[in-house]
Design a protein around this motif. Structure first.
Motif, PDB file in Angstrom:
ATOM      1  N   TRP A  23       9.350   5.087  10.223  1.00 24.62           N
ATOM      2  CA  TRP A  23       9.505   6.270  11.074  1.00 24.62           C
ATOM      3  C   TRP A  23       9.766   5.790  12.496  1.00 24.62           C
ATOM      4  N   THR A  24       8.703   5.634  13.297  1.00 26.22           N
ATOM      5  CA  THR A  24       8.890   5.155  14.672  1.00 26.22           C
ATOM      6  C   THR A  24       8.900   3.635  14.759  1.00 26.22           C
ATOM      7  N   ALA A  25       8.588   2.965  13.674  1.00 24.54           N
ATOM      8  CA  ALA A  25       8.692   1.496  13.605  1.00 24.54           C
ATOM      9  C   ALA A  25       9.603   1.155  12.431  1.00 24.54           C
ATOM     10  N   ASP A  26      10.728   0.499  12.736  1.00 27.29           N
ATOM     11  CA  ASP A  26      11.630   0.115  11.650  1.00 27.29           C
ATOM     12  C   ASP A  26      11.059  -1.089  10.901  1.00 27.29           C
ATOM     13  N   ARG A  27      11.793  -1.580   9.914  1.00 25.64           N
ATOM     14  CA  ARG A  27      11.279  -2.662   9.065  1.00 25.64           C
ATOM     15  C   ARG A  27      10.919  -3.900   9.869  1.00 25.64           C
ATOM     16  N   ASP A  28      11.786  -4.329  10.768  1.00 24.31           N
ATOM     17  CA  ASP A  28      11.526  -5.550  11.528  1.00 24.31           C
ATOM     18  C   ASP A  28      10.310  -5.399  12.437  1.00 24.31           C
ATOM     19  N   GLU A  29      10.232  -4.260  13.140  1.00 23.99           N
ATOM     20  CA  GLU A  29       9.080  -4.054  14.018  1.00 23.99           C
ATOM     21  C   GLU A  29       7.803  -3.895  13.205  1.00 23.99           C
ATOM     22  N   SER A  30       7.895  -3.250  12.056  1.00 23.25           N
ATOM     23  CA  SER A  30       6.731  -3.107  11.176  1.00 23.25           C
ATOM     24  C   SER A  30       6.220  -4.481  10.746  1.00 23.25           C
ATOM     25  N   PHE A  31       7.124  -5.368  10.391  1.00 26.76           N
ATOM     26  CA  PHE A  31       6.734  -6.730  10.017  1.00 26.76           C
ATOM     27  C   PHE A  31       6.028  -7.430  11.175  1.00 26.76           C
ATOM     28  N   ARG A  32       6.564  -7.279  12.388  1.00 28.52           N
ATOM     29  CA  ARG A  32       5.932  -7.915  13.561  1.00 28.52           C
ATOM     30  C   ARG A  32       4.539  -7.353  13.790  1.00 28.52           C
ATOM     31  N   ILE A  33       4.388  -6.038  13.626  1.00 29.59           N
ATOM     32  CA  ILE A  33       3.076  -5.403  13.800  1.00 29.59           C
ATOM     33  C   ILE A  33       2.095  -5.903  12.748  1.00 29.59           C
ATOM     34  N   LEU A  34       2.520  -5.934  11.499  1.00 30.86           N
ATOM     35  CA  LEU A  34       1.666  -6.407  10.412  1.00 30.86           C
ATOM     36  C   LEU A  34       1.302  -7.880  10.595  1.00 30.86           C
ATOM     37  N   ALA A 280       0.190   1.499  15.207  1.00 35.13           N
ATOM     38  CA  ALA A 280       0.938   0.915  16.321  1.00 35.13           C
ATOM     39  C   ALA A 280       2.411   0.986  15.971  1.00 35.13           C
ATOM     40  N   SER A 281       3.201   1.614  16.822  1.00 31.93           N
ATOM     41  CA  SER A 281       4.640   1.657  16.595  1.00 31.93           C
ATOM     42  C   SER A 281       5.360   0.551  17.340  1.00 31.93           C
ATOM     43  N   LYS A 282       4.594  -0.176  18.177  1.00 32.27           N
ATOM     44  CA  LYS A 282       5.141  -1.311  18.920  1.00 32.27           C
ATOM     45  C   LYS A 282       4.176  -2.485  18.815  1.00 32.27           C
ATOM     46  N   LEU A 283       4.727  -3.674  18.806  1.00 35.58           N
ATOM     47  CA  LEU A 283       3.906  -4.885  18.735  1.00 35.58           C
ATOM     48  C   LEU A 283       2.908  -4.946  19.878  1.00 35.58           C
ATOM     49  N   SER A 284       3.287  -4.469  21.048  1.00 29.99           N
ATOM     50  CA  SER A 284       2.429  -4.552  22.233  1.00 29.99           C
ATOM     51  C   SER A 284       1.156  -3.732  22.097  1.00 29.99           C
ATOM     52  N   GLN A 285       1.115  -2.808  21.129  1.00 35.43           N
ATOM     53  CA  GLN A 285      -0.066  -1.949  20.963  1.00 35.43           C
ATOM     54  C   GLN A 285      -1.130  -2.573  20.065  1.00 35.43           C
ATOM     55  N   VAL A 286      -0.775  -3.629  19.358  1.00 32.83           N
ATOM     56  CA  VAL A 286      -1.703  -4.218  18.391  1.00 32.83           C
ATOM     57  C   VAL A 286      -2.964  -4.800  19.031  1.00 32.83           C
ATOM     58  N   PRO A 287      -2.874  -5.527  20.156  1.00 33.74           N
ATOM     59  CA  PRO A 287      -4.103  -6.093  20.728  1.00 33.74           C
ATOM     60  C   PRO A 287      -5.187  -5.063  21.012  1.00 33.74           C
ATOM     61  N   ASP A 288      -4.788  -3.863  21.465  1.00 29.06           N
ATOM     62  CA  ASP A 288      -5.791  -2.821  21.723  1.00 29.06           C
ATOM     63  C   ASP A 288      -6.497  -2.415  20.436  1.00 29.06           C
ATOM     64  N   LEU A 289      -5.758  -2.354  19.329  1.00 26.17           N
ATOM     65  CA  LEU A 289      -6.371  -1.982  18.059  1.00 26.17           C
ATOM     66  C   LEU A 289      -7.351  -3.055  17.609  1.00 26.17           C
ATOM     67  N   LEU A 290      -6.967  -4.314  17.750  1.00 25.89           N
ATOM     68  CA  LEU A 290      -7.865  -5.411  17.371  1.00 25.89           C
ATOM     69  C   LEU A 290      -9.115  -5.404  18.242  1.00 25.89           C
ATOM     70  N   ASP A 291      -8.944  -5.144  19.540  1.00 24.78           N
ATOM     71  CA  ASP A 291     -10.114  -5.033  20.422  1.00 24.78           C
ATOM     72  C   ASP A 291     -11.024  -3.899  19.954  1.00 24.78           C
ATOM     73  N   GLY A 292     -10.407  -2.795  19.507  1.00 21.67           N
ATOM     74  CA  GLY A 292     -11.195  -1.656  19.044  1.00 21.67           C
ATOM     75  C   GLY A 292     -12.029  -1.978  17.830  1.00 21.67           C
ATOM     76  N   GLY A 293     -11.617  -2.970  17.060  1.00 17.06           N
ATOM     77  CA  GLY A 293     -12.384  -3.392  15.898  1.00 17.06           C
ATOM     78  C   GLY A 293     -13.435  -4.437  16.213  1.00 17.06           C
ATOM     79  N   ARG A 294     -13.483  -4.903  17.457  1.00 21.52           N
ATOM     80  CA  ARG A 294     -14.400  -5.994  17.809  1.00 21.52           C
ATOM     81  C   ARG A 294     -15.435  -5.625  18.870  1.00 21.52           C
ATOM     82  N   VAL A 295     -15.026  -4.839  19.867  1.00 10.14           N
ATOM     83  CA  VAL A 295     -15.949  -4.575  20.976  1.00 10.14           C
ATOM     84  C   VAL A 295     -17.098  -3.691  20.495  1.00 10.14           C
ATOM     85  N   ASP A 296     -18.301  -4.026  20.903  1.00 11.41           N
ATOM     86  CA  ASP A 296     -19.493  -3.258  20.538  1.00 11.41           C
ATOM     87  C   ASP A 296     -20.075  -2.587  21.777  1.00 11.41           C
ATOM     88  N   LEU A 297     -20.264  -1.300  21.705  1.00  5.18           N
ATOM     89  CA  LEU A 297     -20.861  -0.554  22.801  1.00  5.18           C
ATOM     90  C   LEU A 297     -22.383  -0.625  22.715  1.00  5.18           C
TER      91      LEU A 297
END
Length: 316
Positions: A23-34, A280-297
């Motif tokens: 959809w908003t991420a084509d095959r190549d960008e999807s591969f980079r995100i994954l 994430a529809s862009k590779l640049s958004q992935v680090p925020d998602l990974l941080d969201g899985g690690r940071v503890d409040l």
């Protein structure tokens, strides 16, 4: 890693949403995100057989095909894939024959021998629940599916599904996928108690409120944004919503993470939540998602978010 309820599925506590693939991420960008998600420790991918049938020229299954191609090419270790049935244009509803055919089609697109976590995407009032429960149980018995789950079901229907499964002696759901985030907390009154009662894990979708909890949308007018997604996110830019963003920004800065990562961390801290879903529809958004899985409040930070996002049944 965290474990999904009473299973042997150990997953990173943030699920990568596959709704954007094709959809908003084509095959190549999807591969980079994954690639980036997996390299960063992520191993939990969520999709559905209907993604992304709503896009002109698509017929459904595009996301599963991209994920399947990535799995075949990269051969990653320890990846858990969840998908769903009932909304694909060719496989609508939850009649037994349809559930079976849809699962077989998903297996072919994903290129796997069994689906790790298989959701009933939406309830189907036209099909007796016992028929659907039996069909899901048969998929597990036959090895096509490892574990079953439900999405967008009411608390009463979840209880009924589990009761029927236990009475029939077939696999019962291990997870629930509800709409849940800092500006949409209604499930705390009904779904969360059911999850606690039955020992089910929550895997919330719309974890970032359609993008609002990234901090991008600060006005209900969504200036400069004409997309339906922008309008959906901007609806949350109420005085309370903007106050939530202020707290997210302040507490996020204290942990050196983004607003989005902080919102995901709050969800992870809630009872029975296993892993929020975020895409994430862009590779640049992935680090925020990974941080969201690690940071503890801290407990005090969670309590502050609970207070600022407090809602009543009259709220949106």
């Amino acid at each position: 890693m965290t474990r999904i309820a009473h299973t042997d599925l150990d997953v990173f506590p943030l699920a990568l949403g596959g709704n954007v693939f094709g959809w908003t991420a084509d095959r190549d960008e999807s591969f980079r995100i994954l690639d980036a998600f997996h390299a960063g420790g992520g191993n939990f991918i969520d999709t559905a057989d209907s993604y992304s049938a709503w896009v002109a020229g698509n017929s459904g299954g595009e996301s599963e095909r991209i994920i399947g191609a990535w799995l075949a090419d990269r051969k990653p270790d320890g990846v858990t894939v969840a998908t769903k049935v009932s909304q694909h244009p060719q496989f609508t509803g939850l009649a037994a024959a349809n559930v079976r055919a849809a699962a077989e089609a998903s297996l072919e697109r994903l290129g796997v021998e069994s689906i790790d976590l298989y959701y009933a995407h939406f309830d189907d009032a036209e099909t007796p629940l016992e028929e659907t429960v039996t069909a899901f149980g048969q998929l597990v018995s036959d090895g096509l599916v490892r574990y079953t789950a439900v999405s967008n079901y009411s608390a009463d229907r979840i209880r009924e599904w589990v009761r029927i499964a236990r009475d029939l002696g077939v696999a019962a759901p291990v997870a629930i996928q509800p709409h849940y985030n800092l500006v949409h907390r209604e499930i705390e009154d009904d779904i969360v108690p059911v999850a606690e009662e039955l020992g089910l894990g929550l895997v919330p979708y719309f974890s970032l409120a359609k993008g609002f909890l990234t901090g991008k949308y600060r006005s209900t007018e969504a200036e400069g944004e004409a997309s339906p997604r922008a309008a959906a996110a901007a609806q949350y830019a109420t005085p309370q919503g903007l106050q939530i963003l202020e707290v997210l920004e302040r507490i996020g800065a204290a942990h050196d993470v983004s607003i989005a990562a902080t919102a995901l961390a709050w969800l992870r801290a809630k009872p029975t939540v296993i892993a929020p879903i975020a895409s994430a529809s862009k590779l640049s958004q992935v680090p925020d998602l990974l941080d969201g899985g690690r940071v503890d409040l801290t407990a005090d930070e969670v309590a502050e978010f609970d207070a600022v996002s407090e809602w009543t049944p009259t709220d949106m």
